[in-house]
Design a protein around this motif. Structure first.
Motif, mmCIF file in Angstrom:
data_model
loop_
_atom_site.group_PDB
_atom_site.id
_atom_site.type_symbol
_atom_site.label_atom_id
_atom_site.label_comp_id
_atom_site.label_asym_id
_atom_site.label_seq_id
_atom_site.Cartn_x
_atom_site.Cartn_y
_atom_site.Cartn_z
ATOM 1 N N VAL A 88 -41.928 -24.368 -6.034
ATOM 2 C CA VAL A 88 -43.262 -24.306 -5.435
ATOM 3 C C VAL A 88 -44.022 -23.073 -5.903
ATOM 4 N N GLU A 89 -43.348 -21.925 -5.958
ATOM 5 C CA GLU A 89 -44.032 -20.711 -6.391
ATOM 6 C C GLU A 89 -44.421 -20.771 -7.862
ATOM 7 N N THR A 90 -43.606 -21.455 -8.683
ATOM 8 C CA THR A 90 -43.884 -21.517 -10.116
ATOM 9 C C THR A 90 -44.862 -22.627 -10.470
ATOM 10 N N PHE A 91 -44.674 -23.799 -9.866
ATOM 11 C CA PHE A 91 -45.446 -24.967 -10.276
ATOM 12 C C PHE A 91 -46.358 -25.538 -9.184
ATOM 13 N N GLY A 92 -46.281 -24.992 -7.972
ATOM 14 C CA GLY A 92 -47.236 -25.362 -6.950
ATOM 15 C C GLY A 92 -46.867 -26.496 -6.025
ATOM 16 N N LYS A 93 -45.749 -27.194 -6.297
ATOM 17 C CA LYS A 93 -45.388 -28.344 -5.468
ATOM 18 C C LYS A 93 -43.996 -28.814 -5.849
ATOM 19 N N LEU A 94 -43.545 -29.889 -5.181
ATOM 20 C CA LEU A 94 -42.308 -30.565 -5.539
ATOM 21 C C LEU A 94 -42.537 -32.064 -5.407
ATOM 22 N N ASP A 95 -42.192 -32.818 -6.452
ATOM 23 C CA ASP A 95 -42.372 -34.274 -6.450
ATOM 24 C C ASP A 95 -41.056 -35.040 -6.413
ATOM 25 N N ILE A 96 -40.057 -34.541 -7.129
ATOM 26 C CA ILE A 96 -38.796 -35.260 -7.291
ATOM 27 C C ILE A 96 -37.646 -34.280 -7.195
ATOM 28 N N ALA A 97 -36.604 -34.656 -6.457
ATOM 29 C CA ALA A 97 -35.387 -33.839 -6.382
ATOM 30 C C ALA A 97 -34.198 -34.723 -6.721
ATOM 31 N N VAL A 98 -33.415 -34.293 -7.692
ATOM 32 C CA VAL A 98 -32.193 -35.005 -8.081
ATOM 33 C C VAL A 98 -31.010 -34.130 -7.704
ATOM 34 N N ASN A 99 -30.261 -34.557 -6.701
ATOM 35 C CA ASN A 99 -29.091 -33.811 -6.234
ATOM 36 C C ASN A 99 -27.847 -34.371 -6.921
ATOM 37 N N ASP A 100 -27.434 -33.710 -7.985
ATOM 38 C CA ASP A 100 -26.320 -34.204 -8.794
ATOM 39 C C ASP A 100 -25.088 -33.314 -8.716
ATOM 40 N N GLY A 146 -45.289 -36.700 0.820
ATOM 41 C CA GLY A 146 -43.988 -37.291 0.508
ATOM 42 C C GLY A 146 -43.447 -36.887 -0.853
ATOM 43 N N GLY A 147 -42.404 -37.588 -1.278
ATOM 44 C CA GLY A 147 -41.753 -37.301 -2.544
ATOM 45 C C GLY A 147 -40.538 -38.179 -2.694
ATOM 46 N N VAL A 148 -39.771 -37.931 -3.724
ATOM 47 C CA VAL A 148 -38.596 -38.744 -4.033
ATOM 48 C C VAL A 148 -37.356 -37.864 -4.066
ATOM 49 N N ILE A 149 -36.276 -38.355 -3.456
ATOM 50 C CA ILE A 149 -34.974 -37.696 -3.525
ATOM 51 C C ILE A 149 -33.986 -38.681 -4.134
ATOM 52 N N VAL A 191 -31.338 -43.637 -4.062
ATOM 53 C CA VAL A 191 -32.714 -43.162 -4.085
ATOM 54 C C VAL A 191 -33.332 -43.267 -2.698
ATOM 55 N N MET A 192 -34.002 -42.222 -2.264
ATOM 56 C CA MET A 192 -34.731 -42.243 -1.007
ATOM 57 C C MET A 192 -36.165 -41.844 -1.278
ATOM 58 N N HIS A 193 -37.109 -42.718 -0.941
ATOM 59 C CA HIS A 193 -38.521 -42.371 -0.997
ATOM 60 C C HIS A 193 -38.898 -41.812 0.362
#
Length: 199
Positions: A88-100, A146-149, A191-193
């Motif tokens: 968020v501090e670098t790019f301003g937001k979060l759209d997608i998170a991949v927990n691998d 919202g966003g995607v996980i 996947v969770m929207h």
């Protein structure tokens, strides 16, 4: 008639998207971070091995997207907080998170597993996953759109084997989790929207 996709038709599908990928120093996580960068995403690559993350960023420096890294252990809740904060501090937001991120146990039968192996596997594979999702969901709620996980799990989750007990247990724990917010599922542990609910 055969339909052929040109390279220019399929690249750039993630232009402008900000993504977090854990477990990004090797395997599926690394491949995911690289692919997202090829598709134009801004990626925060997360793993414990900082040297490998640095190599990944350098190797992807000529791609359309951008990769920065955050070195940390997902089993530490501070890592989840800091990786989201960095995005968020670098790019301003979060759209997608991949927990691998995850580790394998040593294939010991469950009756013979040590306390150390049990604790370490659940610390990373179960609690690490939940720490990440908690902070990702909090950010999506704060953004309001919202966003995607995406949660990556082992094939052991769907295969009945006498070994891999902690891998299977991780997925059972995950499938039993409840959320107070509206979610649509494609597949358990896949996947969770995330759509914030306004009360």
């Amino acid at each position: 008639q055969r339909f052929l996709l040109r390279k220019e038709d399929i690249m750039g599908r993630l232009d402008g998207k900000v993504c977090i990928v854990t477990g990004a120093s090797a395997g599926i996580g690394r491949a995911t971070a690289e692919l997202f960068c090829r598709e134009g995403a801004k990626v925060v690559a997360v793993a414990r091995r900082e040297d490998r993350l640095r190599d990944l960023a350098e190797e992807c420096s000529e791609l359309p997207g951008e990769i920065i890294w955050h070195a940390g252990d997902v089993g530490d809740p501070a890592t989840a907080v800091n990786m989201v904060k960095k995005a968020v501090e670098t790019f301003g937001k979060l759209d997608i998170a991949v927990n691998d991120a995850g580790i394998m146990d040593d294939n010991t039968a469950i009756a013979d597993m040590s306390d150390t192996m049990l604790m370490e596997t659940f610390r990373i594979n179960t609690f690490g996953l939940m720490y990440g999702m908690r902070e990702e969901c909090r950010q999506y709620l704060a953004q309001g759109n919202g966003g995607v996980i995406v949660n990556i799990c082992s094939v052991g989750a769907n295969t009945r084997l006498p070994v891999l007990p902690t891998v299977q247990a991780r997925v059972l724990c995950w499938q039993q989790q409840k959320t107070q917010h509206s979610c649509t599922w494609k597949k358990a542990s896949a996947v969770m929207h995330f759509h914030p609910v306004v009360s």
